[in-house]
Design a protein around this motif. Sequence first.
Motif, PDB file in Angstrom:
ATOM      1  N   ALA A  58     -59.560  28.729 -21.488  1.00 21.48           N
ATOM      2  CA  ALA A  58     -60.179  27.681 -20.585  1.00 21.48           C
ATOM      3  C   ALA A  58     -59.215  27.080 -19.960  1.00 21.48           C
ATOM      4  O   ALA A  58     -59.181  26.811 -18.862  1.00 21.48           O
ATOM      5  N   PHE A  59     -57.959  26.537 -20.506  1.00 25.59           N
ATOM      6  CA  PHE A  59     -56.836  25.953 -19.807  1.00 25.59           C
ATOM      7  C   PHE A  59     -56.179  26.664 -18.954  1.00 25.59           C
ATOM      8  O   PHE A  59     -55.757  26.289 -17.853  1.00 25.59           O
ATOM      9  N   THR A  60     -56.078  28.083 -19.224  1.00 23.97           N
ATOM     10  CA  THR A  60     -55.498  29.006 -18.225  1.00 23.97           C
ATOM     11  C   THR A  60     -56.226  29.161 -16.902  1.00 23.97           C
ATOM     12  O   THR A  60     -55.831  29.100 -15.999  1.00 23.97           O
ATOM     13  N   GLU A  61     -57.623  29.016 -17.076  1.00 23.47           N
ATOM     14  CA  GLU A  61     -58.580  28.910 -16.011  1.00 23.47           C
ATOM     15  C   GLU A  61     -58.334  27.822 -15.363  1.00 23.47           C
ATOM     16  O   GLU A  61     -58.367  27.798 -13.716  1.00 23.47           O
ATOM     17  N   TYR A  62     -58.201  26.651 -15.830  1.00 15.23           N
ATOM     18  CA  TYR A  62     -57.864  25.356 -15.363  1.00 15.23           C
ATOM     19  C   TYR A  62     -56.566  25.436 -14.445  1.00 15.23           C
ATOM     20  O   TYR A  62     -56.696  24.868 -13.146  1.00 15.23           O
ATOM     21  N   VAL A  87     -58.000  14.902 -15.666  1.00 13.37           N
ATOM     22  CA  VAL A  87     -59.319  14.075 -16.191  1.00 13.37           C
ATOM     23  C   VAL A  87     -60.588  14.858 -16.131  1.00 13.37           C
ATOM     24  O   VAL A  87     -61.238  14.872 -17.184  1.00 13.37           O
ATOM     25  N   ALA A  88     -60.776  15.382 -14.992  1.00 13.23           N
ATOM     26  CA  ALA A  88     -61.875  16.095 -15.073  1.00 13.23           C
ATOM     27  C   ALA A  88     -62.091  17.466 -15.976  1.00 13.23           C
ATOM     28  O   ALA A  88     -63.316  17.404 -16.554  1.00 13.23           O
ATOM     29  N   PHE A  89     -61.123  17.821 -16.180  1.00 13.53           N
ATOM     30  CA  PHE A  89     -61.172  19.143 -17.313  1.00 13.53           C
ATOM     31  C   PHE A  89     -61.369  18.488 -18.583  1.00 13.53           C
ATOM     32  O   PHE A  89     -62.094  19.089 -19.342  1.00 13.53           O
ATOM     33  N   GLY A  90     -60.806  17.241 -18.931  1.00  9.00           N
ATOM     34  CA  GLY A  90     -60.888  16.915 -20.430  1.00  9.00           C
ATOM     35  C   GLY A  90     -62.277  16.337 -20.364  1.00  9.00           C
ATOM     36  O   GLY A  90     -62.900  16.592 -21.495  1.00  9.00           O
ATOM     37  N   VAL A  91     -62.790  15.809 -19.193  1.00  7.13           N
ATOM     38  CA  VAL A  91     -64.362  15.351 -19.274  1.00  7.13           C
ATOM     39  C   VAL A  91     -65.247  16.440 -19.511  1.00  7.13           C
ATOM     40  O   VAL A  91     -66.385  16.498 -20.265  1.00  7.13           O
ATOM     41  N   ASP A  92     -64.900  17.441 -18.736  1.00 13.47           N
ATOM     42  CA  ASP A  92     -65.914  18.782 -18.704  1.00 13.47           C
ATOM     43  C   ASP A  92     -65.885  19.652 -20.025  1.00 13.47           C
ATOM     44  O   ASP A  92     -66.736  20.331 -20.317  1.00 13.47           O
ATOM     45  N   ASN A  93     -64.631  19.453 -20.647  1.00 12.64           N
ATOM     46  CA  ASN A  93     -64.580  20.159 -21.859  1.00 12.64           C
ATOM     47  C   ASN A  93     -64.044  19.151 -23.318  1.00 12.64           C
ATOM     48  O   ASN A  93     -62.864  19.328 -23.357  1.00 12.64           O
ATOM     49  N   TYR A  97     -60.496  19.708 -25.341  1.00 14.49           N
ATOM     50  CA  TYR A  97     -59.710  18.807 -24.887  1.00 14.49           C
ATOM     51  C   TYR A  97     -59.033  18.061 -25.984  1.00 14.49           C
ATOM     52  O   TYR A  97     -57.952  17.964 -26.476  1.00 14.49           O
ATOM     53  N   ALA A  98     -60.086  17.898 -26.941  1.00 12.82           N
ATOM     54  CA  ALA A  98     -59.744  17.193 -28.233  1.00 12.82           C
ATOM     55  C   ALA A  98     -58.882  17.920 -29.260  1.00 12.82           C
ATOM     56  O   ALA A  98     -57.860  17.551 -29.797  1.00 12.82           O
ATOM     57  N   LEU A  99     -59.241  19.396 -29.128  1.00 12.08           N
ATOM     58  CA  LEU A  99     -58.624  20.223 -29.857  1.00 12.08           C
ATOM     59  C   LEU A  99     -57.175  20.320 -29.420  1.00 12.08           C
ATOM     60  O   LEU A  99     -56.052  20.566 -30.109  1.00 12.08           O
ATOM     61  N   MET A 100     -56.811  20.386 -28.175  1.00 12.95           N
ATOM     62  CA  MET A 100     -55.530  20.434 -27.272  1.00 12.95           C
ATOM     63  C   MET A 100     -54.724  19.197 -27.663  1.00 12.95           C
ATOM     64  O   MET A 100     -53.591  19.492 -27.896  1.00 12.95           O
ATOM     65  N   TYR A 101     -55.333  18.216 -27.878  1.00 15.12           N
ATOM     66  CA  TYR A 101     -54.326  17.272 -28.116  1.00 15.12           C
ATOM     67  C   TYR A 101     -54.670  16.238 -29.525  1.00 15.12           C
ATOM     68  O   TYR A 101     -54.269  15.389 -29.892  1.00 15.12           O
ATOM     69  N   ALA A 102     -55.297  17.199 -30.419  1.00 18.15           N
ATOM     70  CA  ALA A 102     -55.256  16.489 -31.711  1.00 18.15           C
ATOM     71  C   ALA A 102     -54.055  16.230 -32.455  1.00 18.15           C
ATOM     72  O   ALA A 102     -53.072  16.914 -32.247  1.00 18.15           O
ATOM     73  N   PRO A 103     -53.905  15.103 -33.209  1.00 26.80           N
ATOM     74  CA  PRO A 103     -52.924  14.628 -33.675  1.00 26.80           C
ATOM     75  C   PRO A 103     -52.337  15.993 -34.919  1.00 26.80           C
ATOM     76  O   PRO A 103     -53.079  16.247 -35.633  1.00 26.80           O
ATOM     77  N   GLY A 104     -51.082  15.970 -34.959  1.00 28.42           N
ATOM     78  CA  GLY A 104     -50.525  17.056 -35.649  1.00 28.42           C
ATOM     79  C   GLY A 104     -50.860  18.626 -35.309  1.00 28.42           C
ATOM     80  O   GLY A 104     -50.423  19.248 -36.294  1.00 28.42           O
ATOM     81  N   ARG A 105     -51.436  18.641 -34.349  1.00 23.45           N
ATOM     82  CA  ARG A 105     -51.849  20.142 -34.078  1.00 23.45           C
ATOM     83  C   ARG A 105     -50.912  20.602 -33.097  1.00 23.45           C
ATOM     84  O   ARG A 105     -50.869  19.937 -31.849  1.00 23.45           O
ATOM     85  N   THR A 106     -50.390  21.893 -33.135  1.00 28.48           N
ATOM     86  CA  THR A 106     -49.607  22.338 -32.001  1.00 28.48           C
ATOM     87  C   THR A 106     -50.704  23.165 -31.167  1.00 28.48           C
ATOM     88  O   THR A 106     -51.349  24.080 -31.692  1.00 28.48           O
ATOM     89  N   SER A 107     -50.453  23.059 -29.764  1.00 25.49           N
ATOM     90  CA  SER A 107     -51.167  23.700 -28.871  1.00 25.49           C
ATOM     91  C   SER A 107     -50.367  24.204 -27.789  1.00 25.49           C
ATOM     92  O   SER A 107     -49.662  23.504 -27.063  1.00 25.49           O
TER      93      SER A 107
END
Length: 237
Positions: A58-62, A87-93, A97-107
Motif C-alpha cells: 500500500a505504501f509503495t502505491e502511495y 495525512v490523506a494516506f494515514g486517514v484512508d488507511n 498506518y498504525a502498523l507502520m508507526y506502531a511503537p517498537g515495530r520495525t517497518s
Amino acid sequence: MISGRTRLLDAARELLTAHPELEPTTRDLYETAGVAAPTLYHHFGTKEGLLDVVVEQAFTEYLERKKGIMRSGDLVVDFAAGWDLHVAFGVDNPVLYALMYAPGRTSDAAATADELLRAGLQRMNDAGLLRIDVDTAVVMTTGMAVGCVSQLNRLRRPATDPTADAMRSALLAALTTVPSRQRGTETAATPPRAARLLIDEVAAQDAQFTAAESALFIQWLHRIADTTPTAQEAQSE
C-alpha cells in the motif's frame, strides 16, 4: 492458478478496503482467502507478517502517487503538498498506518518515508529555508504527522479537517524561515481572504500613505474581509 500467498494478500486488501478501521483477525484472513490456516503460517509466519507485506504494498502505491505530483519549483509548497498526501494516506488507511508507526515495530515503509522526508528537508536546508537542523526537522515532522493522523482517526475526521491545515502551518512556521504568506499553504485567495492578507500589508506601509488614507483603506479592507478592526486600528480611524 492463484497461489495461496496471493489469495491471502488479496483477502487482506479486500478486508481492509471494506473496513479500513478494523484489523482483520487471522480467521477473517484465511476464510476470506479460501485457504486453510496453515497456508497463512507457511507463507507469512503470523498474521502480522501478512499485514506487514500489505503495508509495504500500500505504501509503495502511495509513493507512486506522490511521485506523480508535478513539482512546483517551490520547495516549501512541495513540502506542504507532501504533508497533505501523507495525512490523506494515514486517514484512508488507519490500520495500515498504525502498523507502520506502531511503537517498537520495525517497518520498511516507515523507514522509506523517513528517507524521503530527510531528502526533501535536506534540499530545503541547502536552499537556506530551514531554521533548525535537518535531524531535528525530520523528528518534528514525523512526530507531528503521526500525531495528526492519529488524532484525526481517533475523532473520525477527514484528512481535509482544519486541524490538519493548522498543524501543517504550525510545523512550517517552526521549520522554515519563510514568511507565512509565502509558504504556499493558503488556498486560493478569495476576496475576503485577500483582504485579510492586505490589512497587515497596508499597516506596514505607513510611508506610502497618510494616516487618513491608511485608516480609510484598512476600514474598507475590514468590510470586505467581514472582520472587526483592532483597537489600535480603530483609534487610527
